[in-house]
Scaffold this active site. Sequence first.
Site, PDB file in Angstrom:
ATOM      1  N   HIS A   1       0.824  -1.207   0.000  1.00  0.00           N
ATOM      2  CA  HIS A   1       0.000   0.000   0.000  1.00  0.00           C
ATOM      3  C   HIS A   1       0.858   1.257   0.000  1.00  0.00           C
ATOM      4  O   HIS A   1       0.537   2.252  -0.663  1.00  0.00           O
ATOM      5  CB  HIS A   1      -0.919   0.002   1.230  1.00  0.00           C
ATOM      6  CG  HIS A   1      -2.068  -0.947   1.111  1.00  0.00           C
ATOM      7  ND1 HIS A   1      -2.655  -1.529   2.195  1.00  0.00           N
ATOM      8  CD2 HIS A   1      -2.734  -1.397   0.029  1.00  0.00           C
ATOM      9  CE1 HIS A   1      -3.650  -2.306   1.785  1.00  0.00           C
ATOM     10  NE2 HIS A   1      -3.709  -2.247   0.484  1.00  0.00           N
TER      11      HIS A   1
ATOM     12  N   ARG B   1     -14.402  -3.251 -12.913  1.00  0.00           N
ATOM     13  CA  ARG B   1     -14.107  -4.573 -12.354  1.00  0.00           C
ATOM     14  C   ARG B   1     -15.183  -4.931 -11.336  1.00  0.00           C
ATOM     15  O   ARG B   1     -15.486  -4.141 -10.435  1.00  0.00           O
ATOM     16  CB  ARG B   1     -12.731  -4.583 -11.684  1.00  0.00           C
ATOM     17  CG  ARG B   1     -12.349  -5.957 -11.115  1.00  0.00           C
ATOM     18  CD  ARG B   1     -10.951  -5.968 -10.520  1.00  0.00           C
ATOM     19  NE  ARG B   1     -10.858  -5.156  -9.314  1.00  0.00           N
ATOM     20  CZ  ARG B   1      -9.727  -4.887  -8.674  1.00  0.00           C
ATOM     21  NH1 ARG B   1      -8.581  -5.349  -9.160  1.00  0.00           N
ATOM     22  NH2 ARG B   1      -9.708  -4.158  -7.588  1.00  0.00           N
TER      23      ARG B   1
ATOM     24  N   GLU C   1      -4.742 -12.818 -13.387  1.00  0.00           N
ATOM     25  CA  GLU C   1      -4.024 -12.669 -12.122  1.00  0.00           C
ATOM     26  C   GLU C   1      -3.492 -14.002 -11.622  1.00  0.00           C
ATOM     27  O   GLU C   1      -2.590 -14.052 -10.788  1.00  0.00           O
ATOM     28  CB  GLU C   1      -4.951 -12.100 -11.048  1.00  0.00           C
ATOM     29  CG  GLU C   1      -5.589 -10.773 -11.395  1.00  0.00           C
ATOM     30  CD  GLU C   1      -6.720 -10.444 -10.448  1.00  0.00           C
ATOM     31  OE1 GLU C   1      -6.528  -9.554  -9.609  1.00  0.00           O
ATOM     32  OE2 GLU C   1      -7.782 -11.072 -10.551  1.00  0.00           O
TER      33      GLU C   1
ATOM     34  N   ASN D   1       0.115  -7.208  -9.976  1.00  0.00           N
ATOM     35  CA  ASN D   1       0.383  -7.346  -8.539  1.00  0.00           C
ATOM     36  C   ASN D   1       0.118  -8.779  -8.074  1.00  0.00           C
ATOM     37  O   ASN D   1       0.980  -9.437  -7.496  1.00  0.00           O
ATOM     38  CB  ASN D   1      -0.482  -6.376  -7.736  1.00  0.00           C
ATOM     39  CG  ASN D   1      -0.209  -4.930  -8.085  1.00  0.00           C
ATOM     40  OD1 ASN D   1       0.660  -4.623  -8.878  1.00  0.00           O
ATOM     41  ND2 ASN D   1      -0.962  -4.042  -7.474  1.00  0.00           N
TER      42      ASN D   1
ATOM     43  N   ARG E   1       3.635 -10.365  -0.489  1.00  0.00           N
ATOM     44  CA  ARG E   1       4.036  -9.004  -0.838  1.00  0.00           C
ATOM     45  C   ARG E   1       4.856  -8.329   0.253  1.00  0.00           C
ATOM     46  O   ARG E   1       5.730  -7.522  -0.024  1.00  0.00           O
ATOM     47  CB  ARG E   1       2.793  -8.142  -1.068  1.00  0.00           C
ATOM     48  CG  ARG E   1       1.977  -8.485  -2.279  1.00  0.00           C
ATOM     49  CD  ARG E   1       0.997  -7.346  -2.477  1.00  0.00           C
ATOM     50  NE  ARG E   1      -0.129  -7.717  -3.306  1.00  0.00           N
ATOM     51  CZ  ARG E   1      -1.097  -6.876  -3.624  1.00  0.00           C
ATOM     52  NH1 ARG E   1      -1.055  -5.637  -3.173  1.00  0.00           N
ATOM     53  NH2 ARG E   1      -2.093  -7.245  -4.392  1.00  0.00           N
TER      54      ARG E   1
ATOM     55  N   CYS F   1      -3.104  -3.611 -15.943  1.00  0.00           N
ATOM     56  CA  CYS F   1      -3.661  -2.632 -15.011  1.00  0.00           C
ATOM     57  C   CYS F   1      -3.024  -2.729 -13.631  1.00  0.00           C
ATOM     58  O   CYS F   1      -3.453  -2.068 -12.695  1.00  0.00           O
ATOM     59  CB  CYS F   1      -5.175  -2.766 -14.892  1.00  0.00           C
ATOM     60  SG  CYS F   1      -5.724  -4.336 -14.189  1.00  0.00           S
TER      61      CYS F   1
END
Length: 560
Positions: free
Chosen positions: A188, A332, A420, A443, A454, A491
Site C-alpha cells: 500500500h 471490475r 491474475e 500485482n 508481498r 492494469c
Amino acid sequence: MAHTSLSGTPVVPGLALGPVLRARTEVDPDAIAAYEGPDSAEDALAAFDEAVTAVAEGFGARAGKASGAAAEVLTASAGLARDKGLRSTVRKNLNGGEPLLKAVNESVEFFAGLFAQQGGLMAERVTDLRDINKRLVAHLVGEPEPGVPTPEVASVLVAEDLAPSDTAGLDPELVVALVTEKGGSTSHTAIIARQLGIPCLVGVSDALSVAPGTRVLVDGTAGTMEIEPDESDAEARVARDAEEREALARWTGPAATADGVPVKLLANVADAESARKAAEAPVEGVGLFRTELSFLSTKDEPTAEQQADVYAGVLTPFAAASGDEGRYVVVRTLDAGSDKPIAYATKDHEENPALGVRGLRLSFDNPGLLDRQLDGIQQAASATGVETWVMAPMVATVAEAQAFAEQVRERGLKPGVMVEIPSAAILAHQLLEVVDFLSIGTNDLTQYTMAADRMATDLTHLTDAWQPAVLHLIAITAEAGKQAGKPVGVCGEAAADPLLAPALVGMGITSLSMATAAVRPVGARLGQVTMDACEDAAEAALAAPDPTSAREAVRKVLGL
C-alpha cells in the site's frame, strides 16, 4: 556510516535530495509505564471502545479528505480498528484478569500472527494492525498518535515500514522521497507513493542506520540512497531530473511510440473524485474501476439502483468528455475478500483467504450478488451513455470466463476477465475465444507466480514484476491477444513503470492503466522510442536471468 550508498527495490522513479526524517513510530514508553488503567473489566472495555472510536474517526476524517488509493487504505484501516473479532478478544483477555494495555497488545498480536500465517494480502495487513495498536495505546495513555512529523524543510522520510495511514496524508512538497527497510513494490505504501509521484525505495537494508538530519540522495530509478553525496553534484542531478519531470508534465497525449504506433493509456480509479481527476488527464478512459472500494464500510448489500448511482458517479466525467473519441471505462466486479472484506459479501475465518473465496468466486454460492452488480453497472452505463466494459477478477478457468461473459453480454456490455492467476495466462488463447478482452493484474500475478508474500521483506526480489517468469506469462497473454485480434492490457502497478512500459508494448500489450500521476511519465517515455526499440526491449527483458539484469538490459536497449 561505513556505507556511502544503500540499495533497495525501486518503486517510483526520480531523484530527491534532502535530510533524513524519521517517522515517529512509538508511543512514549514513560507514559505507557505510568498508565494504570481502569480497575474493572467493564470500565476497561469502555475505555477501549472510546479509543477505537477516536482512532477510527481519525482514519475516516483523513479518508474524507483523500481520494483513490489513499482513501481506500484509510477506510480499510478504520474498518479494521472497529473489527468485532478484535473487540471480542480484548474483552476475553480483560475478563481473564489482564490489564487493559496488555489485553490490547496480546489481542492485536494474536490477529497479527493469524494474518501472517495466512500470507498473501492478509500478511500485508499486519503493518496496519500494529499501527492501529500504537494509536489505540496512545489514546489510552493520553499521548499523541504516532506518525510522520511535519518537517520544516523538504526531507526524505525513512522508516522501518510505513502504515498506509502514514503515507496517505503526506505532503509531497515537504516529503520529497520515501525509503523503507521493509515492504514490497506492490505494498500500500508503494501504491500511494506512486499516486503522490515522489521517488520511493523499499527493502533498503540498514536504512535506519542513517542518522536523522543526514543529507541523502534518493534515486528511485536506480534503487539507491547515497549518503552525504557531493552536494554540488547531487543538486545538479536533482535539477536535471526536475527539468525532465517538468517536460513530462507538459506531455498532453495521446500516447504513441516515436514512429506513430498508438498505445492506450488509461487511469485506475476508485471513486467519483478520482475519476474526475483522471478525466482531466491525458488518458483515453479508465482501465480499472475498483468497485469494491465503494463498499468496504457497507454493512448491507446495496440494491442495483443504489449501486448504479455510485457507478454513474465514476462514468459521468467521461460522458462529459464524450468529444474524445474512444474513451471508455473498464469496471471490475467486486474484488472483495482477503484484505478487502465486505460485510455483505465475504466469508469469515477462511484459513487462507488470499487463495480462498474472493473475486468472482464470491458469486459461486451467491449468484444474485453478481446479478445485482451487473444490473447496476448496466443501469449506470445506460444513464450516462459511456462505453462500458466489465471484467471479473480471480478467474482461473475457461468455464468461469464463459459463464461470466454470457451474463455481461445479456446486458449489452463488453465482457473481459483479469489475468491474475498463472492458469489464466497459460489459458489466454482459450479465454479469448469466450471474452472480448483481457487485463493483466501484475500485482497478484507476480505474487501467485512467485509464491511470495508481498510484505515479506526478505522476498522483495521475488515480488517484482520484472521477474522473468512473470514477464514470460505477460508475453504469453499478449501474444494470445495479437493472434485473436483482441485487446490485452496491464492494469497492475507494473503499468506505471516508465522503463517497463516500452517492453510491455513490445510484447504486444495494447493498453496500460495506472495511477493518474504516472500517466505523463509513461506517455512521454513511449513517445521517445520506436516500436522496433520496444520489441528489442521486450526481447532483452525476456532473455534476462533476473530483475536487475532485465532493467539494465532494457536501459541499454533504450539508450537510457
